[in-house]
Design an enzyme around this catalytic site. Structure first.
Site, short mmCIF file in Angstrom:
data_model
loop_
_atom_site.label_atom_id
_atom_site.label_comp_id
_atom_site.label_asym_id
_atom_site.label_seq_id
_atom_site.Cartn_x
_atom_site.Cartn_y
_atom_site.Cartn_z
N GLY A 64 0.82 -1.20 0.00
CA GLY A 64 0.00 0.00 0.00
C GLY A 64 0.85 1.25 0.00
CG HIS A 124 5.69 5.50 -4.25
ND1 HIS A 124 6.49 4.89 -5.19
CD2 HIS A 124 6.02 4.94 -3.06
CE1 HIS A 124 7.28 4.02 -4.60
NE2 HIS A 124 7.01 4.02 -3.30
CD GLU A 125 5.06 7.51 -11.84
OE1 GLU A 125 5.35 6.96 -12.92
OE2 GLU A 125 3.89 7.86 -11.53
CG HIS A 160 4.08 1.08 -5.46
ND1 HIS A 160 4.17 2.10 -4.53
CD2 HIS A 160 4.57 -0.03 -4.85
CE1 HIS A 160 4.68 1.62 -3.40
NE2 HIS A 160 4.95 0.33 -3.58
N GLY A 195 10.76 -4.23 -7.77
CA GLY A 195 11.66 -3.12 -8.00
C GLY A 195 13.10 -3.44 -7.61
CG ASP A 232 12.68 -2.95 -1.72
OD1 ASP A 232 13.13 -2.44 -0.70
OD2 ASP A 232 11.63 -2.58 -2.27
CB VAL A 285 10.79 4.89 -9.89
CG1 VAL A 285 10.17 6.21 -10.32
CG2 VAL A 285 10.41 3.78 -10.88
CB SER A 292 5.77 3.88 1.47
OG SER A 292 5.23 3.29 0.30
#
Length: 311
Positions: free
Chosen positions: A39, A42-43, A45, A156, A159, A185, A195
């Site tokens: 959750g 943001h961009e 995701h 991504g 991580d 990103v 986040s």
């Protein structure tokens, strides 16, 4: 799916239970990609979702704040919960199905008696600071892969250790899914999107930029060898006293072992630091040696064909 958002994007089907997921997932067929999130989208995701949309006919997004991956000193209740804006982002990005279960749906008997162990790779770097974290990550990822049955799963590069462990789990346990890495990103100022960035004060954020500057400095020195990479990155971090560095490493992307001075090839330059009350991580894949420099993601060597198991 005849309802639409204010921007005329179809609203994804939202499944809260296993039965709802099963019914909605059955309607999508075989060509499905999944993006797993906790959750607070943001961009970063949104980029994952767009990459998934380009690769598959249908996209499933999971939104689940997994309690297993939070340690006793980590405040699960502090993590931002923004479901309505998350759903709007999913609609705009073209998601077909959102699976947003509660913990009792994912773990109906409470903490599971059988979990996935990350092994030695899960005890270094982030695993050393957060013991058991990656066991929790791999356990929920394994469950969500089974529940959503995708052909592709997008994660991504930010991580990096998590991505490595998921790819290793999929390979070791013969999970029929193609794990696809997506480049980190970043904000316009270079800060990796996360986040956790919402926790940063303006002064914290300014200090946090040292992480990405250090990575760029290290990558710029990559042609000169591993020592030059480490030295250049460390020099940037030393100049920012508000960034309390946990680790700065240049390691092999598959073993997470420090690369020796004679090493040439692809390596992971990774950093973790606490800025104010927030712990941040960042990394950059680099090619070390002649012609070296920054990479978006690592090369994908030929792996056993696990993607063909669903059609």
């Amino acid at each position: 799916m005849s309802d639409t958002t204010a921007t005329a994007h179809p609203i994804p089907v939202v499944a809260r239970t296993r039965a709802e997921l099963r019914a909605a997932r059955a309607a999508l067929g075989d060509d499905v990609a999944v993006v797993m999130t906790m959750g607070a989208l943001h961009e970063g995701h949104a980029t994952l979702i767009r990459e998934a949309r380009a690769a598959a006919e249908h996209v499933v997004v999971t939104i689940f704040l997994n309690p297993l991956q939070f340690g006793p000193k980590e405040d699960l209740s502090r993590y931002p919960r923004t479901f309505e804006s998350d759903l709007a982002l999913c609609a705009e990005a073209g998601v077909d199905l959102v699976f947003a279960p509660t913990p009792d749906v994912v773990y109906p008997d409470g903490d599971p008696g059988v979990t996935v162990a990350a092994g030695a790779l899960g005890t270094v770097l982030e695993g050393q600071t957060r013991p058991g974290h990656f066991d929790g990550v791999l356990t929920v990822v394994a469950k969500l892969l089974h529940l959503t049955a995708p052909r592709h799963a997008f994660f991504g590069q930010k991580d990096a250790q998590q991505l490595l462990l998921i790819r290793r789990m999929v390979r070791d346990l013969d999970v029929p899914v193609d794990v696809v890495p997506v480049a980190t990103v970043r904000e316009e100022d270079g800060l990796a999107m996360s986040s956790r960035n919402t926790y940063l004060t303006p002064s914290d954020r300014e200090a946090a930029l040292a992480l990405s500057r250090a990575l760029r400095a290290g990558a710029a020195a990559a042609a000169e060898g591993p020592s030059a990479v480490r030295r250049a990155a460390r020099a940037v971090l030393v100049d920012e006293p508000l960034a309390l560095v946990d680790y700065l490493v240049l390691v092999h992307p598959e073993t997470l072992q420090d690369v020796p001075e004679w090493f040439h090839g692809e390596a992971l330059l990774a950093v973790a630091a606490r800025v104010g009350t927030t712990r941040l991580i960042d990394n950059l894949p680099v090619r070390v040696g002649p012609g070296g420099g920054a990479l978006a993601v690592f090369s994908r060597p030929d792996l056993p064909d696990t993607a063909g198991g669903r059609g």
